[in-house]
Design a protein around this motif. Structure first.
Motif, PDB file in Angstrom:
ATOM      1  N   VAL A 205       0.875  -1.165   0.000  1.00 11.22           N
ATOM      2  CA  VAL A 205       0.000   0.000   0.000  1.00 11.22           C
ATOM      3  C   VAL A 205       0.916   1.220   0.000  1.00 11.22           C
ATOM      4  O   VAL A 205       1.738   1.392   0.904  1.00 11.22           O
ATOM      5  CB  VAL A 205      -0.914   0.025   1.243  1.00 11.22           C
ATOM      6  N   VAL A 206       0.808   2.053  -1.026  1.00  4.55           N
ATOM      7  CA  VAL A 206       1.776   3.137  -1.193  1.00  4.55           C
ATOM      8  C   VAL A 206       1.071   4.474  -1.374  1.00  4.55           C
ATOM      9  O   VAL A 206      -0.113   4.536  -1.709  1.00  4.55           O
ATOM     10  CB  VAL A 206       2.692   2.881  -2.415  1.00  4.55           C
ATOM     11  N   PRO A 229       1.860  -2.096  -6.916  1.00  2.80           N
ATOM     12  CA  PRO A 229       1.241  -1.754  -5.631  1.00  2.80           C
ATOM     13  C   PRO A 229      -0.090  -2.468  -5.434  1.00  2.80           C
ATOM     14  O   PRO A 229      -0.830  -2.718  -6.388  1.00  2.80           O
ATOM     15  CB  PRO A 229       1.030  -0.241  -5.727  1.00  2.80           C
ATOM     16  N   ALA A 230      -0.384  -2.789  -4.186  1.00  2.00           N
ATOM     17  CA  ALA A 230      -1.709  -3.311  -3.854  1.00  2.00           C
ATOM     18  C   ALA A 230      -2.735  -2.188  -3.924  1.00  2.00           C
ATOM     19  O   ALA A 230      -3.852  -2.370  -4.438  1.00  2.00           O
ATOM     20  CB  ALA A 230      -1.690  -3.928  -2.456  1.00  2.00           C
ATOM     21  N   LEU A 231      -2.362  -1.028  -3.403  1.00  2.00           N
ATOM     22  CA  LEU A 231      -3.198   0.167  -3.451  1.00  2.00           C
ATOM     23  C   LEU A 231      -2.295   1.382  -3.540  1.00  2.00           C
ATOM     24  O   LEU A 231      -1.181   1.384  -3.001  1.00  2.00           O
ATOM     25  CB  LEU A 231      -4.066   0.293  -2.181  1.00  2.00           C
ATOM     26  N   GLU A 232      -2.778   2.431  -4.179  1.00  2.00           N
ATOM     27  CA  GLU A 232      -2.053   3.702  -4.261  1.00  2.00           C
ATOM     28  C   GLU A 232      -2.996   4.779  -3.758  1.00  2.00           C
ATOM     29  O   GLU A 232      -4.024   5.047  -4.375  1.00  2.00           O
ATOM     30  CB  GLU A 232      -1.636   3.971  -5.706  1.00  2.00           C
ATOM     31  N   LEU A 233      -2.643   5.399  -2.625  1.00  2.00           N
ATOM     32  CA  LEU A 233      -3.541   6.329  -1.945  1.00  2.00           C
ATOM     33  C   LEU A 233      -2.866   7.688  -1.760  1.00  2.00           C
ATOM     34  O   LEU A 233      -1.643   7.783  -1.698  1.00  2.00           O
ATOM     35  CB  LEU A 233      -3.962   5.751  -0.593  1.00  2.00           C
ATOM     36  N   SER A 234      -3.686   8.732  -1.626  1.00  2.00           N
ATOM     37  CA  SER A 234      -3.149  10.094  -1.649  1.00  2.00           C
ATOM     38  C   SER A 234      -2.961  10.725  -0.275  1.00  2.00           C
ATOM     39  O   SER A 234      -2.661  11.907  -0.190  1.00  2.00           O
ATOM     40  CB  SER A 234      -4.058  11.002  -2.489  1.00  2.00           C
ATOM     41  N   SER A 235      -3.113   9.967   0.785  1.00  2.00           N
ATOM     42  CA  SER A 235      -2.870  10.540   2.107  1.00  2.00           C
ATOM     43  C   SER A 235      -2.323   9.469   3.039  1.00  2.00           C
ATOM     44  O   SER A 235      -2.606   8.270   2.885  1.00  2.00           O
ATOM     45  CB  SER A 235      -4.146  11.138   2.704  1.00  2.00           C
ATOM     46  N   VAL A 243      -3.845  -0.359   5.694  1.00  2.00           N
ATOM     47  CA  VAL A 243      -2.939  -1.359   6.266  1.00  2.00           C
ATOM     48  C   VAL A 243      -3.583  -2.014   7.489  1.00  2.00           C
ATOM     49  O   VAL A 243      -3.548  -3.245   7.647  1.00  2.00           O
ATOM     50  CB  VAL A 243      -1.598  -0.710   6.646  1.00  2.00           C
ATOM     51  N   ALA A 244      -4.187  -1.203   8.357  1.00  2.00           N
ATOM     52  CA  ALA A 244      -4.845  -1.756   9.552  1.00  2.00           C
ATOM     53  C   ALA A 244      -5.967  -2.712   9.179  1.00  2.00           C
ATOM     54  O   ALA A 244      -6.234  -3.684   9.885  1.00  2.00           O
ATOM     55  CB  ALA A 244      -5.381  -0.619  10.420  1.00  2.00           C
ATOM     56  N   ALA A 245      -6.617  -2.451   8.026  1.00  2.00           N
ATOM     57  CA  ALA A 245      -7.712  -3.310   7.582  1.00  2.00           C
ATOM     58  C   ALA A 245      -7.231  -4.560   6.866  1.00  2.00           C
ATOM     59  O   ALA A 245      -8.042  -5.422   6.500  1.00  2.00           O
ATOM     60  CB  ALA A 245      -8.640  -2.523   6.664  1.00  2.00           C
ATOM     61  N   GLY A 246      -5.908  -4.667   6.651  1.00  2.00           N
ATOM     62  CA  GLY A 246      -5.365  -5.887   6.063  1.00  2.00           C
ATOM     63  C   GLY A 246      -5.054  -5.805   4.587  1.00  2.00           C
ATOM     64  O   GLY A 246      -4.867  -6.838   3.938  1.00  2.00           O
ATOM     65  N   ALA A 247      -4.987  -4.592   4.013  1.00  2.00           N
ATOM     66  CA  ALA A 247      -4.751  -4.465   2.580  1.00  2.00           C
ATOM     67  C   ALA A 247      -3.331  -4.843   2.179  1.00  2.00           C
ATOM     68  O   ALA A 247      -3.078  -5.163   1.026  1.00  2.00           O
ATOM     69  CB  ALA A 247      -5.044  -3.040   2.124  1.00  2.00           C
ATOM     70  N   GLY A 248      -2.405  -4.821   3.111  1.00  2.00           N
ATOM     71  CA  GLY A 248      -1.021  -5.161   2.801  1.00  2.00           C
ATOM     72  C   GLY A 248      -0.058  -4.314   3.604  1.00  2.00           C
ATOM     73  O   GLY A 248      -0.470  -3.398   4.330  1.00  2.00           O
ATOM     74  N   PRO A 249       1.231  -4.573   3.485  1.00  2.00           N
ATOM     75  CA  PRO A 249       2.228  -3.770   4.186  1.00  2.00           C
ATOM     76  C   PRO A 249       2.365  -2.388   3.570  1.00  2.00           C
ATOM     77  O   PRO A 249       1.981  -2.153   2.421  1.00  2.00           O
ATOM     78  CB  PRO A 249       3.529  -4.576   4.014  1.00  2.00           C
ATOM     79  N   ALA A 250       2.964  -1.494   4.325  1.00  2.00           N
ATOM     80  CA  ALA A 250       3.271  -0.155   3.836  1.00  2.00           C
ATOM     81  C   ALA A 250       4.495   0.365   4.577  1.00  2.00           C
ATOM     82  O   ALA A 250       4.857  -0.149   5.644  1.00  2.00           O
ATOM     83  CB  ALA A 250       2.093   0.797   4.040  1.00  2.00           C
TER      84      ALA A 250
END
Length: 310
Positions: A205-206, A229-235, A243-250
């Motif tokens: 998660v990046v 990336p598993a997810l690409e987020l803006s904040s 990450v807390a919800a289990g989407a992957g490491p960051a």
């Protein structure tokens, strides 16, 4: 272009005050200088003009006809100088009264508030009016763009290097920490440690490109094969929640996740042989030093506080 025979403003001011008071010593006292300094200024001016400007007697000092002409000619010059001085003072007051800042998200959310409180406290101690601050929180790339365009007075960015084309000062360092949610398999290991290759091969998660966090992570892993990336987020907040919800490491800044680690919402994972240090810089456009006033005071305070890596 002004010629070499134009007297200095202080000398012209002295002559004008002598004309009004009728005394060189009284003029010196009014201007807060010694009589010796006043006499020196007068002699220099007489040398430039090529004629005596003042007649001294036991009754006081009187202007010569040439001196009276110089006073008349200099009246407009002194008035213009006063207007210029007042205008500059107004500009300085406006600059001290308002400060625009752009800061990367980690700095804006976790460091800058304390710096601004310290700045206001210092201003109160000095009897100064508090500075009105407008802040924009965005990624480091956008911060640099706003500073370069002159849209803000001062910027704070994070990353391996300071932006090119801007003046900068190092105000601290921070370390990215690899974290997972408490249910992630890495968190279940007795030894919470992975290799850099394993981290690179794992969908993470990046943050978005242009953020200081993303730049440091990409730079650290650039020699290794990396997974998309598993997810690409803006904040940072969105990354933490994912990450807390289990989407992957960051990999997130230590300042941003201190509370999450303390409560167990996130779990720290050590990574072997990987440098995730990032530098925190104040950036500005123009001279070698930050703009005079609250911008310079704020940079000085931030550098003195010097947040270090964890």
């Amino acid at each position: 272009m002004l010629g070499s025979r134009v007297p200095e403003l202080r000398a012209l001011e002295l002559l004008a005050v002598v004309s009004r008071t009728g005394s060189l010593s009284a003029a010196a006292a009014e201007l807060g200088i010694s009589q010796q300094a006043a006499s020196s200024r007068l002699r220099t001016m007489e040398s430039l003009v090529g004629a005596a400007l003042l007649d001294r007697s036991h009754r006081g000092s009187a202007l010569t006809p040439t001196g009276e002409l110089v006073v008349q000619w200099s009246a407009g010059v002194l008035e213009a100088a006063e207007q210029l001085d007042a205008g500059i003072a107004a500009l300085r007051a406006d600059r001290r009264g308002h400060l625009t800042i752009a800061a990367s998200l980690t700095i804006a959310e976790h460091l800058l508030p304390a710096w601004l409180v310290a700045l206001r406290s210092r201003q109160q101690q000095l009897g100064q009016s508090p500075t009105d601050v407008t802040m924009t929180a965005t990624n480091s790339e956008r911060v640099a763009e706003l500073v370069a365009a002159g849209e803000v007075d001062l910027g704070f960015v994070e990353g391996p290097d300071a932006p090119e084309g801007l003046r900068h000062r190092l105000v601290g360092t921070d370390t990215l920490v690899v974290v997972v949610g408490p249910a992630h398999p890495w968190a279940q290991r007795s030894r919470r440690r992975v290799s850099a290759a394993t981290l690179a091969a794992t969908p993470l998660v990046v943050r978005e490109p242009g953020s200081g966090t993303r730049t440091v992570l990409d730079r650290a892993l650039e020699q290794l094969p990396t997974a998309p990336p598993a997810l690409e987020l803006s904040s940072t907040a969105a990354v933490r929640s994912a990450v807390a919800a289990g989407a992957g490491p960051a990999a997130l800044g230590a300042h941003a996740i201190r509370d999450d680690l303390a409560t167990g919402r996130l779990v720290r994972i050590d990574v072997a042989d990987l440098d995730l240090t990032r530098r925190l810089h104040a950036v500005w456009k123009g001279g070698a030093h930050p703009p005079e006033g609250p911008a310079r005071d704020l940079v000085a305070w931030a550098a003195a506080a010097r947040p270090e890596k964890n």
